[in-house]
Design an enzyme around this catalytic site. Sequence first.
Site, PDB file in Angstrom:
ATOM      1  CD1 TRP A 113      -2.747   1.503   0.907  1.00  0.00           C
ATOM      2  CD2 TRP A 113      -1.147   2.393   2.198  1.00  0.00           C
ATOM      3  NE1 TRP A 113      -3.155   2.971   1.370  1.00  0.00           N
ATOM      4  CE2 TRP A 113      -2.276   3.345   2.109  1.00  0.00           C
ATOM      5  CE3 TRP A 113      -0.331   2.725   3.115  1.00  0.00           C
ATOM      6  CZ2 TRP A 113      -2.325   4.638   2.876  1.00  0.00           C
ATOM      7  CZ3 TRP A 113       0.033   3.825   3.982  1.00  0.00           C
ATOM      8  CH2 TRP A 113      -1.103   4.885   3.588  1.00  0.00           C
ATOM      9  CG  HIS A 114       3.569   2.206   3.177  1.00  0.00           C
ATOM     10  ND1 HIS A 114       3.142   0.899   3.854  1.00  0.00           N
ATOM     11  CD2 HIS A 114       3.630   3.233   3.973  1.00  0.00           C
ATOM     12  CE1 HIS A 114       2.793   1.452   5.057  1.00  0.00           C
ATOM     13  NE2 HIS A 114       2.974   2.788   5.318  1.00  0.00           N
ATOM     14  N   GLY A 115       3.731   1.960  -1.576  1.00  0.00           N
ATOM     15  CA  GLY A 115       4.255   2.076  -2.598  1.00  0.00           C
ATOM     16  C   GLY A 115       4.491   1.119  -3.769  1.00  0.00           C
TER      17      GLY A 115
END
Lengths: 316, 483
Positions: free
Chosen positions: B325-327
């Site tokens: 989700w972060h990247g």
Amino acid sequence: MKKFNSYFFLYSGLLFFGLYGLIIAVDPYDKLGINVFGLKTKAVASSRENKFYLLESSKDAYEAFILGSSTAHKYHTEDLEALTGLKTFNYAVQHTTPEDYVAIINHIRSMFKPKLIVLQVAFVDLDKNYETDKILYSSPLKDFLGQESKNTYIKEDIFSNNYMTLDALRDTFRVILINIAGEIRHQYLAHGNYIPQKDGTGPVQVVQFSHQNWILDLNRVEMLKKIQKECKDAGINLVVISAPVSIDHLEKIQADPHMNNALKIYKNVLAETFENVHDFTTEKVREFNTTEFFGNSTHPTRKFSKYMLDEIWRKK
Amino acid sequence: MLFNSYIFIFLFLPLSLLTYFLLLKWEKVSAAKYSLFFSSLFFYAYGNVKYSILIMTSILVNYYISEFLMKIKLPSKRKALFYFALLFNIGLLCFFKYMDFFIENVNWLFGSEIGLLKIVLPLGISFFTLQQLAFVIDVYTGQAKENKFIDYGLFVTFFPQLVAGPIVHYKDIIPQFQSKDNKSFKAESLSLGIFIFTIGLFKKVIIADTFAPFASEGFKHVGDLHFFYAWGTSLAYAFQIYFDFSGYSDMAIGLGAMFNIKIPANFKSPYKSTNIVDFWSRWHITLTNFITAYIFTPIVRSMPKMTFPYMMLSMFLAMTIAGLWHGAAWTFVVFGVLHGAAIVIHHNWKKYKIKLPVYVSWPVTFIFVSMCFTMFRAKTVEQAWRIYKGMFGFSGFQLPKGILSTELMNSWGIKYGPHMVNDENIHLALIIICFFIVRKMKNSVEHAQEFKRTHKEALVTAMMFVLCLFGLNRLTEFIYFNF
């Protein structure tokens, strides 16, 4: 309950205007020409003012001049005088670009008839991303700027955001402290010589490594061409030196394809612009890789500066 | 628009507050909400107007799907609509965030040469998509009730939390906008808001932004990172990300307070944690809550049995998804995998009653977390690996200049290394100071609880605020803007 809000806005206002007012009053970067407290030195060395007034007040009839940035600070006038027999003044000042050299040469020629100018041009001098020091435009040299520079500088005013920075705040207090209790930096002695430094024996620190986005500034090349032409027309022997860097610094440049290419461009510009160029940005510096010869990677000591002069005049 | 900018602090914020509370004072409640809604959209669109079209589309689609879900009774139709909503939101996120990552991996796997789309990631898309997903899921499961469009719109767009969280739950926010208690200006709320906002601003402008060049320099020169520099780089980034992100969250909470809206806390001294589960109960708390409720729980429920191994597997998968989700890069996947593995190990140790003393568990947790953040920041897994090598001494051992005298060093056969940035002493001093801050000092939640609105607190807050004003000229974005 309402105390916090009122006090917060009151204290914020007082603190902000107090601190900003102090920064303006101290004018740590000499941008405004203000010196309310009569301070002897500012955060940024006022080398332009120092050297300008040193020359103006001198009674010597100088015939040779050394120009360059702080990298040329350590050329000692005695060393050049011993080689040429010409009375020498070191007019190297901090953070220069060709605009400075044009102004300085104009100033010199307004007072003297120089026979020799030794000009050290650094790699950063021709980088478009390396801005001309704005102090030039508020220094006494502003009256000697080249025609191309007269319209480009922006007048600083007290709302300039250069002073709305933490650096300016820090330097304001540093300037005050230094003037009260510290050692004044960058003092110049007679003939523009730098105060003697103790040479070390340790490793050389890589500093000021900011060439990653080097782009050739064509306007500055034109200024250098102008300098060459004017010196030739006036019969001044112009000796140009590419400012040396330590081997670690050089290898860092050469390791990057863009910077390596930029270095070649810089050397080609010097070779094509000037008739008498001496390249010291070479592998030759490998054997001089201690603080005896380089105070840090971009600033040669007096010993190395003398070595360069000896090499140049030995070839002659 | 950035919170740490003059235009936000001196123009946007006062105007928004004034407009909102004036309209409320004149009992124009709807107008006040719409003014805040459009202010928030303006805040979001500042710098790129296209973003506002995207977010409006997302809001309208999700709102009307939710409305239909509440009205439609036929299960098959509700299911179809729900899946459409999931597809829309996840599809939006996948398209803008993961498309190029997907193409790169297809090219690598199959040797193809599909061109990258080079899509610019819209600000805050991960945050507002998650928030709306949570709402749609709850509507589908019958846990959410009908809301007016403006209340829903405000829940999504409320500018303090819009771009980088905290991830607010509609149950926390919508009732606050509807509550009569919040419809008048409160001096004490403004005080608390200023106090917390200033703490956040200070963390970001003075601490995080000071660490930023040290971390950047280290990550630029991974080949040159000997032992001390590798640790210095890793620690610099660990502190930078903490003060940057928690600073942003504090500013968001402070801004919310100014509008009488309580935004949930997002950080509670995470670097005091003595185990990884403790860490995630203190770091990005709202994300942890979202992952638990909307990712971990559904995964667990889909498992064939509710046993310990399946719980561990669910946890591992949930953390891997959280990492992604972060990247859109393998570094983020590895980040999630590492944390997932650590949580599984922790639970296993707990099951077998293995316990480490605090003087071991704290440094182990902190070092593990810092190293994971190194992976998080690195451009590639290989880059992170090179830093790890440096940290464990495999890339040489050279001291930064000034630690010991040259003569002593020479006698021991140790060399001084090449220098990364000029201000190594400041870097070292800041690391030491930050260790003290994160270990010994109270966090902003605790400070807020003890806030008494005295004039002494006003003076300290004013000093911090004015110092930050001088720091606003080094304009830097927030790390979590990239998500």
